[in-house]
Every structure is written in C-alpha cells, then in structure tokens.
Design a protein around this motif. Structure first.
Motif: not given
Length: 437
Positions: A33-45, A66-70, A75-77, A81-84
């Motif tokens: 949704d136009r927000k840029v996130y750094n998921i480098t570390e989160w991806a492992k969890r 949107t498709a994967f998360h009921p 989930v957005r919470k 912390p990952l928002l750039l």
C-alpha cells in the motif's frame, strides 16, 4: 530518496528503482500500500516461512499480503517497526508494467466478496468432512476385523484408506489456509491433528512449501511444486534451455511415457515421505514429528494384530501407492499444462490465471478434488472457504472476460490427458533443441 537527495532511515521517500535494488537475501525491501518496508531480518521470523516473503523482495507485495492474511489489520502491527517510508508521490502504485486497472478492479471484486460474506466459513461443513474421513478409517478396520484378511478384502481396505488419506489431505489443505474457528489456536491445533495424526505428515513442512506455490505459481526457482529434480522438463522455456546446454539427465523426449512409472506411483511413498521426515529432523521440529509419529503408532496398533508387522508394512505401502496416484493426477491437472516460466512480475489476477485452470463442477468432481476443481478461485482467494468458490466464480469469469484473460475450464478427463500432452510437447521441444547443431 529524501527531499535533499539523501536516503533517510525512517520517513523517507523512495522510487521504485531504489526499492527494486534491495532484492538480495541479505537486503530485502518490499512495498505494501505504497509503504516501503525493510524485511531483511523479519523474513527469518516470518510465520509463513522465509522463502515465501523473500520471493517479493524488491517488489510490490500488496496483493499477496491481502490474499494470504485473513486479518491484515492484525498483521500490520508487525510491519510498523520495519517501516522505512513511502513511495514518492510521482511514483505509480504498481511496480513495473502491471495494469493498474486490473489491480483496482480485482481489489473491488475482493471487497464485494467480503461484503457478501464469502470469506466466512461454515464450521459444520468442515466438521462433517472430518466425520466422513473418520468413518472411512473405521470402516476399513472393521471390515478386516469382521471378515478376515484375504487379498480381496486387503485391496478393498487399502482403497478405502487411500480415499480417507486423500480426503484428509484436502481437509488439512483447508485448515492450512483458513481460519475455520474464531480462535486461531484451535485452527492451528486441528491442522496439526489432521495433517499429523491422520496423515503422518508435517504442518510446518506443508505451510512453508505450499505458500510459496501460491505466491509464485509456475515460476521457476520460486514455486517448489515445479522443481522436478531434473526428472522432467516443463513448459516451453526450460526444455529449450536444457536442450541447448545438452543436459540429458533423463530421456526427456520419453518423459510422457516414464511419467506413469515415476510420477503417480512414487511421489508420496518415496519423495514426500522421505522429504517430510528429513525436514522435521533437520529443523528439529519435534512437535510436528510427535504428531507424525502418533499416526504410525495408531496405524500399527490397529493393523499389526490383524496382519502382523510385515503385512502391516505392505498394507501402508499399498495405501500410499494408491493415494499418490490420486494426489498427482488431481493436483497436476490445474498447473502442469499451463504457462511455466521465469518471473514475469505480473499482477495477482494475471499470474494466477495464466498458471491455473479449473475443472468442471459436479458433485463428484467437488468431492474427488476437494473443491480444487475451482483452482482459479482458490488461487485468487486462498483464505476463502471452498464451499463459497462457486459463488464467486461468475464474478471472476466476468472480470477475466473484461480484460481478455483466459479463464480455462476443462473436463476431468481432458485435464488428465493434458498432463501427458504437455509433458510430450515439452519433451519434443527439448529433443529439437538438443539435436540442433
């Protein structure tokens, strides 16, 4: 880039070019949704597994998110912390050459489906389905216990058990995707019970593998379901590549013939069972291992008194052999004859439709395939309960007609023959490229 041309770590403004440059294993950004996130570390969890989220590194992940998360709001919470920052105002909402009109119309279709209650599950439907699986298991055991262990009854018993195993496979598939119960811990527990105790497999193994398939269906190196370990070449691109490189690990021009000997009979008894056990042990997934062992403990306690140790092994081998045929033919109808290629960065509707097709609806087809005859609708809305696929299908078809995207529906028999036909076509492409001087 920030206003002064320097990158900021928080609250920054970025271009698609910059986002796309962060697409390596150790440096991953994505856009939702136009927000840029750094998921480098989160991806492992990531609960869905590292690979499925990393497949969207450097891309717009709004549609799969949107498709994967009921419950996207919940989930957005985890994303905060990952928002750039966000995309620059001059940047389009979609990356690369995705059709903004298709994306918007599909979004509107999903919103309408939610308003119509098509994402609400009917627990009774799944409870009744579970009940008929348990009845089949009980029937097989009672039949042998009452009437003896002659070979005809043994084959019939194996067929009934293979049926219950196949139906349990479709049911665990439901629990893996859906929130059938209001409390997620109950849904999680029932999924472990069905795939572990009723099938002897691993929920975590299935989740991490299957979600990749949904995220990037029929995309080489991203969809594990088309990783054929060089036993087969698929589609129109891979065979030519292998032929040009003179790769001949198998006589691929004969693959439509040896498929009958390698694919249906061996996938579950050999590859899946060995890979599942290896995955649980290597990842030290002791919970899933305990659930899996409970299946074998129950099975051998039930059948060793009737068949003895060796006879019980023969029976479970026959069950897996029959189940494997069922599983392979049903699951390959919808994907193997479709477009198989490298990443094309398509919108969600297009990537699913070009890699997926449906099988005609009937009571038998619904039951036989676990409603995966509505594969298109399932791929577009993986968290939609299967008892509602037929209700959303007309809207999906209408949207495809609007944008001239093929919406394929086949008979069950045509789907089976197309599997073999696609393998033959790919094998012929390989042979032509291999013999080309």
């Amino acid at each position: 880039m920030g206003g002064g041309g320097q990158r900021t770590e928080a609250g920054g403004v970025y271009t698609w070019e910059e986002v796309q440059s962060h697409n390596s294993r150790n440096d991953m950004w994505l856009v939702i949704d136009r927000k840029v996130y750094n998921i480098t570390e989160w991806a492992k969890r990531h609960p869905g597994g590292f690979r499925v989220i990393s497949h969207y590194a450097g891309e717009d992940a709004t549609e799969p998110f949107t498709a994967f998360h009921p419950d996207p709001t919940f989930v957005r919470k985890f994303l905060k912390p990952l928002l750039l920052g966000e995309l620059a105002a001059t940047e389009p909402s979609q990356d690369r050459n995705k059709n903004a009109a298709i994306v918007q119309d599909f979004h509107n279709l999903r919103v309408q489906a939610e308003k119509d209650g098509l994402f609400r599950t009917q627990p009774l439907f799944f409870c009744l389905h579970l009940g008929h699986i348990l009845l089949l298991e009980a029937l097989a055991w009672l039949m042998i216990w009452c009437w003896g262990t002659n070979w005809m009854l043994t084959v019939l018993c194996a067929a009934i058990l293979a049926t219950s195993q196949s139906q349990a496979g479709w049911l665990q598939h439901d629990f893996g995707h859906l929130s059938v119960f209001k409390k997620s811990r109950w849904n999680h527990l029932v999924h472990k019970f069905v795939i572990g105790h009723l099938k002897g497999a691993s929920a975590n193994w299935w989740n991490h593998r299957h979600f990749q398939h949904h995220a990037k269906p029929n995309v080489f190196k991203k969809d594990p379901d088309i990783n054929m370990l060089n036993l087969f070449v698929l589609g129109n691109v891979q065979p030519v590549e292998y032929g040009i490189k003179k790769i001949k690990d198998m006589p691929y021009h004969r693959q439509h013939q040896y498929f009958y000997l390698v694919g249906p009979p061996l996938l579950i008894p050999f590859f899946y069972n060995i890979h599942i056990m290896y995955t649980m042990l290597s990842r030290r997934d002791w919970v899933d291992l305990a659930w899996s062992m409970s299946f074998y403990l129950r099975y051998f306690c039930c059948y060793i008194p009737l068949y003895g140790p060796f006879g019980s092994l023969v029976l479970i081998s026959l069950v897996r052999f029959l189940e494997s045929h069922w599983f392979v033919w049903v699951t390959q109808i919808n994907h193997l004859p479709m477009d198989i290629d490298y990443e094309k960065h398509q919108d969600w509707l297009s990537i699913q439709l070009y890699s997926t097709c449906n099988t005609e609806q009937s009571f038998f087809n619904d039951w036989f395939t676990g409603h995966l005859n509505f594969q298109i609708e399932h791929h577009l809305f993986p968290t939609m309960p299967r008892h509602n696929y037929h209700r959303v299908a007309p809207q999906v078809r209408a949207l495809c007609e609007k944008y001239r995207i093929p919406y394929q529906v086949k008979t069950l028999w045509q789907g089976f023959t197309d599997i073999v036909g696609s393998l033959k076509n790919s094998g012929d492409l390989w042979l032509d490229a291999y013999l080309h001087k």
